[in-house]
Design a protein around this motif. Structure first.
Motif, PDB file in Angstrom:
ATOM      1  N   GLY A 291       5.212  11.806  -0.822  1.00 52.68           N
ATOM      2  CA  GLY A 291       4.572  10.787   0.011  1.00 52.68           C
ATOM      3  C   GLY A 291       3.099  10.574  -0.271  1.00 52.68           C
ATOM      4  O   GLY A 291       2.302  10.364   0.650  1.00 52.68           O
ATOM      5  N   LYS A 292       2.727  10.574  -1.533  1.00 50.15           N
ATOM      6  CA  LYS A 292       1.319  10.368  -1.891  1.00 50.15           C
ATOM      7  C   LYS A 292       0.871   8.933  -1.603  1.00 50.15           C
ATOM      8  O   LYS A 292      -0.284   8.699  -1.262  1.00 50.15           O
ATOM      9  CB  LYS A 292       1.103  10.687  -3.382  1.00 50.15           C
ATOM     10  CG  LYS A 292       1.296  12.167  -3.710  1.00 50.15           C
ATOM     11  CD  LYS A 292       0.964  12.493  -5.154  1.00 50.15           C
ATOM     12  CE  LYS A 292       1.971  11.954  -6.136  1.00 50.15           C
ATOM     13  NZ  LYS A 292       3.326  12.521  -5.988  1.00 50.15           N
ATOM     14  N   THR A 293       1.830   7.980  -1.720  1.00 54.51           N
ATOM     15  CA  THR A 293       1.450   6.581  -1.545  1.00 54.51           C
ATOM     16  C   THR A 293       0.865   6.332  -0.156  1.00 54.51           C
ATOM     17  O   THR A 293      -0.129   5.613  -0.015  1.00 54.51           O
ATOM     18  CB  THR A 293       2.676   5.669  -1.759  1.00 54.51           C
ATOM     19  OG1 THR A 293       3.389   6.145  -2.902  1.00 54.51           O
ATOM     20  CG2 THR A 293       2.257   4.242  -1.992  1.00 54.51           C
ATOM     21  N   LEU A 294       1.479   6.921   0.837  1.00 51.39           N
ATOM     22  CA  LEU A 294       0.978   6.724   2.198  1.00 51.39           C
ATOM     23  C   LEU A 294      -0.449   7.259   2.337  1.00 51.39           C
ATOM     24  O   LEU A 294      -1.306   6.633   2.963  1.00 51.39           O
ATOM     25  CB  LEU A 294       1.895   7.420   3.208  1.00 51.39           C
ATOM     26  CG  LEU A 294       1.407   7.342   4.655  1.00 51.39           C
ATOM     27  CD1 LEU A 294       1.463   5.911   5.166  1.00 51.39           C
ATOM     28  CD2 LEU A 294       2.209   8.267   5.563  1.00 51.39           C
ATOM     29  N   GLN A 322       5.116  -1.747  -9.027  1.00 52.68           N
ATOM     30  CA  GLN A 322       5.836  -1.119  -7.928  1.00 52.68           C
ATOM     31  C   GLN A 322       4.884  -0.720  -6.789  1.00 52.68           C
ATOM     32  O   GLN A 322       5.183  -0.933  -5.621  1.00 52.68           O
ATOM     33  CB  GLN A 322       6.584   0.105  -8.435  1.00 52.68           C
ATOM     34  CG  GLN A 322       7.458   0.696  -7.359  1.00 52.68           C
ATOM     35  CD  GLN A 322       8.639   1.437  -7.936  1.00 52.68           C
ATOM     36  OE1 GLN A 322       8.536   2.062  -8.983  1.00 52.68           O
ATOM     37  NE2 GLN A 322       9.757   1.381  -7.266  1.00 52.68           N
ATOM     38  N   HIS A 323       3.748  -0.162  -7.151  1.00 55.08           N
ATOM     39  CA  HIS A 323       2.752   0.176  -6.123  1.00 55.08           C
ATOM     40  C   HIS A 323       2.329  -1.066  -5.360  1.00 55.08           C
ATOM     41  O   HIS A 323       2.187  -1.050  -4.145  1.00 55.08           O
ATOM     42  CB  HIS A 323       1.506   0.786  -6.766  1.00 55.08           C
ATOM     43  CG  HIS A 323       1.621   2.267  -6.988  1.00 55.08           C
ATOM     44  ND1 HIS A 323       2.198   3.116  -6.082  1.00 55.08           N
ATOM     45  CD2 HIS A 323       1.208   3.054  -8.004  1.00 55.08           C
ATOM     46  CE1 HIS A 323       2.148   4.347  -6.546  1.00 55.08           C
ATOM     47  NE2 HIS A 323       1.553   4.334  -7.718  1.00 55.08           N
ATOM     48  N   PHE A 324       2.101  -2.129  -6.119  1.00 55.69           N
ATOM     49  CA  PHE A 324       1.676  -3.380  -5.499  1.00 55.69           C
ATOM     50  C   PHE A 324       2.713  -3.836  -4.480  1.00 55.69           C
ATOM     51  O   PHE A 324       2.392  -4.143  -3.326  1.00 55.69           O
ATOM     52  CB  PHE A 324       1.462  -4.446  -6.581  1.00 55.69           C
ATOM     53  CG  PHE A 324       1.063  -5.781  -6.042  1.00 55.69           C
ATOM     54  CD1 PHE A 324      -0.155  -5.943  -5.383  1.00 55.69           C
ATOM     55  CD2 PHE A 324       1.899  -6.881  -6.182  1.00 55.69           C
ATOM     56  CE1 PHE A 324      -0.530  -7.183  -4.881  1.00 55.69           C
ATOM     57  CE2 PHE A 324       1.529  -8.123  -5.679  1.00 55.69           C
ATOM     58  CZ  PHE A 324       0.307  -8.280  -5.028  1.00 55.69           C
ATOM     59  N   ILE A 386      -6.675   6.994  -8.409  1.00 56.90           N
ATOM     60  CA  ILE A 386      -6.015   7.041  -9.711  1.00 56.90           C
ATOM     61  C   ILE A 386      -4.689   7.760  -9.550  1.00 56.90           C
ATOM     62  O   ILE A 386      -4.654   8.921  -9.139  1.00 56.90           O
ATOM     63  CB  ILE A 386      -6.879   7.784 -10.750  1.00 56.90           C
ATOM     64  CG1 ILE A 386      -8.221   7.075 -10.902  1.00 56.90           C
ATOM     65  CG2 ILE A 386      -6.163   7.864 -12.089  1.00 56.90           C
ATOM     66  CD1 ILE A 386      -9.073   7.638 -12.018  1.00 56.90           C
ATOM     67  N   ASP A 387      -3.609   7.059  -9.854  1.00 60.82           N
ATOM     68  CA  ASP A 387      -2.295   7.683  -9.722  1.00 60.82           C
ATOM     69  C   ASP A 387      -1.909   8.299 -11.062  1.00 60.82           C
ATOM     70  O   ASP A 387      -2.096   7.697 -12.106  1.00 60.82           O
ATOM     71  CB  ASP A 387      -1.264   6.629  -9.310  1.00 60.82           C
ATOM     72  CG  ASP A 387       0.024   7.279  -8.817  1.00 60.82           C
ATOM     73  OD1 ASP A 387       0.006   8.492  -8.518  1.00 60.82           O
ATOM     74  OD2 ASP A 387       1.042   6.584  -8.737  1.00 60.82           O
ATOM     75  N   GLU A 388      -1.348   9.486 -11.015  1.00 60.72           N
ATOM     76  CA  GLU A 388      -0.879  10.173 -12.213  1.00 60.72           C
ATOM     77  C   GLU A 388      -2.004  10.451 -13.197  1.00 60.72           C
ATOM     78  O   GLU A 388      -2.050   9.951 -14.307  1.00 60.72           O
ATOM     79  CB  GLU A 388       0.253   9.396 -12.890  1.00 60.72           C
ATOM     80  CG  GLU A 388       1.476   9.237 -12.031  1.00 60.72           C
ATOM     81  CD  GLU A 388       2.004  10.569 -11.498  1.00 60.72           C
ATOM     82  OE1 GLU A 388       1.647  11.627 -12.044  1.00 60.72           O
ATOM     83  OE2 GLU A 388       2.748  10.533 -10.520  1.00 60.72           O
TER      84      GLU A 388
HETATM   85 MG    MG Z   1       3.992   7.954  -6.418  1.00 60.96          MG
END
Ligand code: MG
Ligand code: ADP
Length: 687
Positions: A291-294, A322-324, A386-388
């Motif tokens: 749940g990093k997106t939240l 997908q994030h968008f 920054i993701d990943e």
């Molecule tokens: Mg993710």
């Protein structure tokens, strides 16, 4: 700019004598492109050579060095038969020196009859006769002293001999200058370490010289720690914008679930950092699906509530989209403008986005690295997510930090569960938040390990799975180290599955154009295709809850972290999921243990800890995954032992001489350049 003194070492490998196109290829396979790479390509093992003056049957199987006198040539039989030179030691014992596949001119020249020569090679016996097949060295006696009793053995690739490698290493060493000392004198004395150049020379001549090797490992660790500390120090000196949102947007969110305790805690830590005038530098570590997106969304909204902008950087086009979509979804009904920017946004749409960023009309931007290009001006960027991280590497992180006048707060998210002991090594003094608790209601993933020989059964199972309405991923193995061959493997697999399942099979690989890739992903997400055959491009992020079967071919060739991430693609919905790991035939013990570990646990942090024990730190983040070179010289034991002194030493140096201007500071700059931490030195200048 790199100091001139290092230039000879950073010359292209073709500058070394004897390196032409034929040799460049095997060298390249080993990652040796410049003289410095050869200098750091240390021999890992050695052979002991017994120096003797007597041929002795008891030495059969050993490498010996001995003075022999050739007495007779024997060119027996046809052209394919070996050429033999009969020779005697000084007591009159006989040995045959055997040369295959060469014309006899060369051995004749090397071993003139009646003239003693120093010969070294592996002594064997053939019945009662002693022989040496292809001696390693044949030298005039006065040159024999150059042959060490302990001869280094280098990592090689096809087309490269150990002798040749030794020669190249000697050339690289000649190019290595004497460098000023950067190690704290008391530490140097305590460890009894030689100077840098001597340490390098010793490590090449005697691979058992642990003292010399430790010094070189230390230098590398020290450079890494110093670089990370400079990033940290530079970000401390910078001014960020203290951000304290009033919660009005966050309270409008309609979440279908309550945040986990770990999410709550992480959000709190981030808010605390963002409230400071010093820019945040925080790593959010959480397994796939944690749940990093939240957490990212909450941080972004915190910025927007305070009247600032936030940006989120994804490693791939697919993931950015997908994030968008996810964020747009979660933000439905909120007065927040979110936009996307990748290499694919062009023309009017792109212009409009750039305008919106400049005038503040856009609050949140999601995209690939395009979002930090010079053309992109923000009105008030206060937070970069920054993701990943492992796809980007330290260099970009630094670039990012160095760019804006008001440095944005930085949140780096990674699903690579780096073991606790290594966090400091890889991320320096970044603050760390951990999502160590999974959202409730996850179905465990059942993992099975099967031999590739059973692929037909697997295809049967796949047939039953899709007949029952399920979807599946089929990941193809890494072939060599090239994207092209990965792609070919995936294409071949897709082709063979299509013979059986027709249009239910889709294919995605890294070489496809963005729009094509997205079209394939969308069709799969919409359940119009049933099996997605893929190379590792699906590694991160893609979310298709109905896909509950993951098949990974050549699983023994992936890193565990990568396997774990791949497996995380399934088990996203409320249905039970299965992961089939197909392995090659003959596996070593470590490979077996690693796959067994995957079967045993779904806990990414545990997998990382155990993999560290099994394989060691150097391999844990392969370069392919990380996109940045990790340690070349330091092994895990050395890292564990030397990381603390290196960090203390780096800190002390910066405390005393933050600009690295004094003599030791200058030497340390050279060390940074030597280990290609140029960006860190750049931060020093811009201050
Ligand atoms: Mg993710
Ligand atoms: P990560 O990016 O860490 O891999 P995501 O942020 O994509 O994970 O979350 C994975 C899934 O879990 C998403 O479908 C998300 O909506 C859901 N999720 C996130 N937090 C929670 C929670 N606290 N409770 C239930 N589901 C959650």
């Amino acid at each position: 700019m790199r100091p001139d003194i290092l230039n000879p070492l950073f010359a292209e490998i073709s500058a070394l004598k004897g390196v032409g196109p034929a040799l460049a290829r095997p060298l390249e396979r080993l990652g040796l492109a410049r003289a410095v790479d050869v200098a750091f390509h240390l021999p890992g093992s050695w052979v002991d050579r017994k120096l003797t003056d007597t041929l002795d049957m008891a030495d059969a199987g050993r490498i010996i060095g001995i003075v022999l006198t050739p007495v007779e040539y024997k060119a027996s039989g046809g052209s394919r038969a070996p050429f033999r030179v009969q020779a005697t030691d000084r007591h009159g014992n006989y040995v045959s020196l055997i040369f295959f596949g060469r014309n006899s001119g060369w051995p004749r020249k090397l071993l003139p009859l009646g003239e003693p020569r120093f010969v070294s090679g592996k002594l064997d016996h053939y019945g009662q006769d002693l022989q040496i097949v292809h001696p390693d060295h044949v030298l005039p006696i006065e040159e024999a002293k150059d042959i060490p009793e302990r001869e280094p053995v280098y990592g090689l690739s096809e087309g490269l001999t150990n002798n040749r490698m030794r020669e190249l290493a000697a050339q690289a060493l000649q190019r290595a200058p004497d460098l000023p000392e950067w190690i704290e004198p008391s530490l140097l004395a305590q460890k009894d370490w030689p100077g840098w150049h001597e340490a390098l020379a010793r490590a090449h001549t005697d691979p058992a010289d642990m003292v010399a090797k430790a010094r070189l490992a230390y230098d590398e660790i020290f450079a890494g720690q110093l670089a990370l500390m400079l990033v940290r120090a530079s970000s401390r000196r910078r001014r960020g914008t203290p951000i304290e949102g009033d919660g009005h947007l966050r309270s409008m969110l309609k979440l279908p679930f309550a945040p986990t305790g770990a999410q709550r805690r992480s959000i709190g830590e981030i808010e605390g950092d963002m409230a400071q005038a010093t820019p945040m530098l925080r790593l959010l570590q959480g397994d796939v699906g944690s749940g990093k997106t939240l957490v990212a969304l909450m941080a972004l909204l915190n910025a927007v509530e305070a009247g600032a902008q936030g940006a989120m950087l994804a490693p791939t086009e697919i993931l950015a989209r997908q994030h968008f979509a996810t964020l747009q979804n979660m933000l439905a009904g909120l007065p927040v403008n979110i936009a996307i920017l990748t290499g694919r946004e062009k023309g009017k749409a792109r212009e409009a986005t750039l305008m919106g960023l400049a005038d503040g009309g856009i609050h949140i931007l999601v995209g690939t690295h395009a979002i930090f290009q010079d053309a992109v001006q923000y009105r008030n960027l206060a937070l970069a997510v920054i993701d990943e991280q492992h796809r980007f590497g330290v260099a970009q992180r630094m670039m990012l930090t160095a760019k804006a006048e008001r440095t944005p707060h930085l949140l780096v998210m990674t699903a690579t569960p780096i073991p606790r002991t290594l966090t400091l090594t890889y991320y320096g003094e970044m603050e760390v938040s951990r999502l160590d608790e999974m959202p409730p209601g996850r179905q465990p993933i059942e993992t099975r390990v099967l031999s590739t020989a059973r692929v037909d059964e697997v295809i049967e199972a796949l047939g039953r799975h899709i007949a029952g309405g399920g979807q599946a991923y089929w990941v193809c193995p890494l072939v060599e180290e090239s994207e092209t061959s990965d792609q070919q493997a995936a294409e071949a697999r897709a082709e063979s599955l299509r013979m059986r399942f027709g249009d239910a099979i889709a294919l995605v690989h890294g070489r496809m154009k963005g729009p094509d890739k997205d079209a394939v992903m969308e069709a799969f997400a919409a359940d119009r295709t049933k099996v997605l055959v893929a190379t590792t491009v699906i590694e991160v992020g893609v979310d298709v809850p109905n896909a509950t079967l993951m098949i990974i071919e050549g699983a023994d060739r992936f890193g565990l972290a990568q396997l774990h991430q791949l497996r995380g693609r399934v088990g996203r919905g409320d249905k039970a999921s299965v992961c089939l790991l197909l392995r090659g035939g003959a596996l070593g013990e470590t490979s077996r243990a690693r796959l067994a570990l995957m079967r045993e646990t779904n806990d990414g942090f545990r997998i990382a800890e155990e993999d560290l024990k099994l394989r060691g730190a150097g391999e844990l983040l392969g370069t392919r995954q990380s996109g940045e070179a990790q340690f070349r010289l330091a092994n895990p034991e050395q890292i564990a032992e030397l990381i603390d002194p290196a960090r203390d030493d780096a800190r002390l140096l910066i405390d005393r001489d933050g600009g690295l201007d004094l003599p030791r500071g200058q030497a340390a700059r050279t060390c940074l350049y030597l280990f290609e931490r140029d960006a860190a030195v750049g931060l020093l200048r811009s201050g």
